[in-house]
Design a protein around this motif. Structure first.
Motif, PDB file in Angstrom:
ATOM      1  N   LEU A   1       0.810  -1.234  -0.160  1.00  0.00           N
ATOM      2  CA  LEU A   1      -0.156   0.028   0.071  1.00  0.00           C
ATOM      3  C   LEU A   1       0.767   1.350  -0.024  1.00  0.00           C
ATOM      4  CD1 LEU A   1      -2.738  -1.224   2.730  1.00  0.00           C
ATOM      5  CD2 LEU A   1      -2.932  -1.410   0.025  1.00  0.00           C
ATOM      6  N   SER A   2       2.233   1.234   0.041  1.00  0.00           N
ATOM      7  CA  SER A   2       2.945   2.419   0.109  1.00  0.00           C
ATOM      8  C   SER A   2       3.257   2.898  -1.035  1.00  0.00           C
ATOM      9  CB  SER A   2       4.365   2.020   0.609  1.00  0.00           C
ATOM     10  OG  SER A   2       5.335   2.860   0.598  1.00  0.00           O
TER      11      SER A   2
ATOM     12  N   GLY B   1      -2.597  -5.785  -1.988  1.00  0.00           N
ATOM     13  CA  GLY B   1      -1.830  -6.609  -0.968  1.00  0.00           C
ATOM     14  C   GLY B   1      -1.270  -7.778  -1.717  1.00  0.00           C
ATOM     15  N   PHE B   2      -0.472  -8.597  -1.099  1.00  0.00           N
ATOM     16  CA  PHE B   2       0.327  -9.538  -1.663  1.00  0.00           C
ATOM     17  C   PHE B   2      -0.339 -11.027  -1.619  1.00  0.00           C
ATOM     18  CE2 PHE B   2       3.553  -6.456  -0.621  1.00  0.00           C
ATOM     19  CZ  PHE B   2       4.103  -6.577  -2.113  1.00  0.00           C
ATOM     20  N   MET B   3      -0.192 -11.986  -2.653  1.00  0.00           N
ATOM     21  CA  MET B   3      -0.425 -13.358  -2.689  1.00  0.00           C
ATOM     22  C   MET B   3       0.713 -14.059  -2.860  1.00  0.00           C
ATOM     23  SD  MET B   3      -4.179 -12.960  -4.780  1.00  0.00           S
ATOM     24  CE  MET B   3      -4.642 -14.653  -4.645  1.00  0.00           C
ATOM     25  N   LYS B   4       0.696 -15.294  -2.512  1.00  0.00           N
ATOM     26  CA  LYS B   4       1.646 -16.277  -2.845  1.00  0.00           C
ATOM     27  C   LYS B   4       1.184 -17.121  -4.035  1.00  0.00           C
ATOM     28  CE  LYS B   4       5.722 -18.930  -1.728  1.00  0.00           C
ATOM     29  NZ  LYS B   4       6.541 -19.637  -0.596  1.00  0.00           N
ATOM     30  N   GLN B   5       1.641 -17.218  -5.254  1.00  0.00           N
ATOM     31  CA  GLN B   5       1.110 -17.919  -6.392  1.00  0.00           C
ATOM     32  C   GLN B   5       2.037 -19.334  -6.102  1.00  0.00           C
ATOM     33  OE1 GLN B   5      -1.164 -18.933  -8.077  1.00  0.00           O
ATOM     34  NE2 GLN B   5      -0.695 -18.828 -10.238  1.00  0.00           N
ATOM     35  N   LEU B   6       1.333 -20.546  -5.963  1.00  0.00           N
ATOM     36  CA  LEU B   6       1.829 -21.756  -5.871  1.00  0.00           C
ATOM     37  C   LEU B   6       1.668 -22.770  -7.109  1.00  0.00           C
ATOM     38  CD1 LEU B   6       1.067 -22.242  -2.017  1.00  0.00           C
ATOM     39  CD2 LEU B   6       3.054 -21.558  -3.073  1.00  0.00           C
ATOM     40  N   GLY B   7       1.117 -22.276  -8.053  1.00  0.00           N
ATOM     41  CA  GLY B   7       0.831 -23.207  -9.106  1.00  0.00           C
ATOM     42  C   GLY B   7      -0.630 -23.387  -9.482  1.00  0.00           C
TER      43      GLY B   7
END
Length: 97
Positions: free
Chosen positions: A24-25, A73-79
């Motif tokens: 958000l920065s 925000g963030f997400m972690k894509q794992l496939g």
């Protein structure tokens, strides 16, 4: 003053997990992370901290979720699935129309 600056993230195991505040920065460089622009229903699911599936062309790793070009925000894509990293204390708790 409560805090000074923006935390970049924290180390968890072998990963450096980016901070929600960094997303958000205004100091965030947009090219630093792959970005996926979510449609409104998916963006609301993200803000409720629900599970999401991202398109197959999104690279693995940390991805910046956005709506209308604005970072959420963030997400972690794992496939086949993605972990929602939106802070639990920030989530939407009521159903919106």
């Amino acid at each position: 003053m409560l805090t000074a600056g923006v935390p970049l993230g924290e180390v968890k195991g072998r990963d450096a997990v980016p901070s929600a505040a960094l997303a958000l920065s205004s100091a965030l460089r947009p090219e630093a992370f792959a970005t996926v622009d979510l449609p409104r229903p998916e963006a609301l699911r993200y803000l409720r901290r629900e599970a999401l599936s991202l398109p197959a062309d999104v690279p693995r790793g940390y991805v910046l979720a956005a709506y209308g070009g604005l970072p959420l925000g963030f997400m972690k894509q794992l496939g086949p699935r993605a972990n929602n990293l939106f802070p639990d204390e920030w989530r939407i708790r009521k159903e919106l129309i």
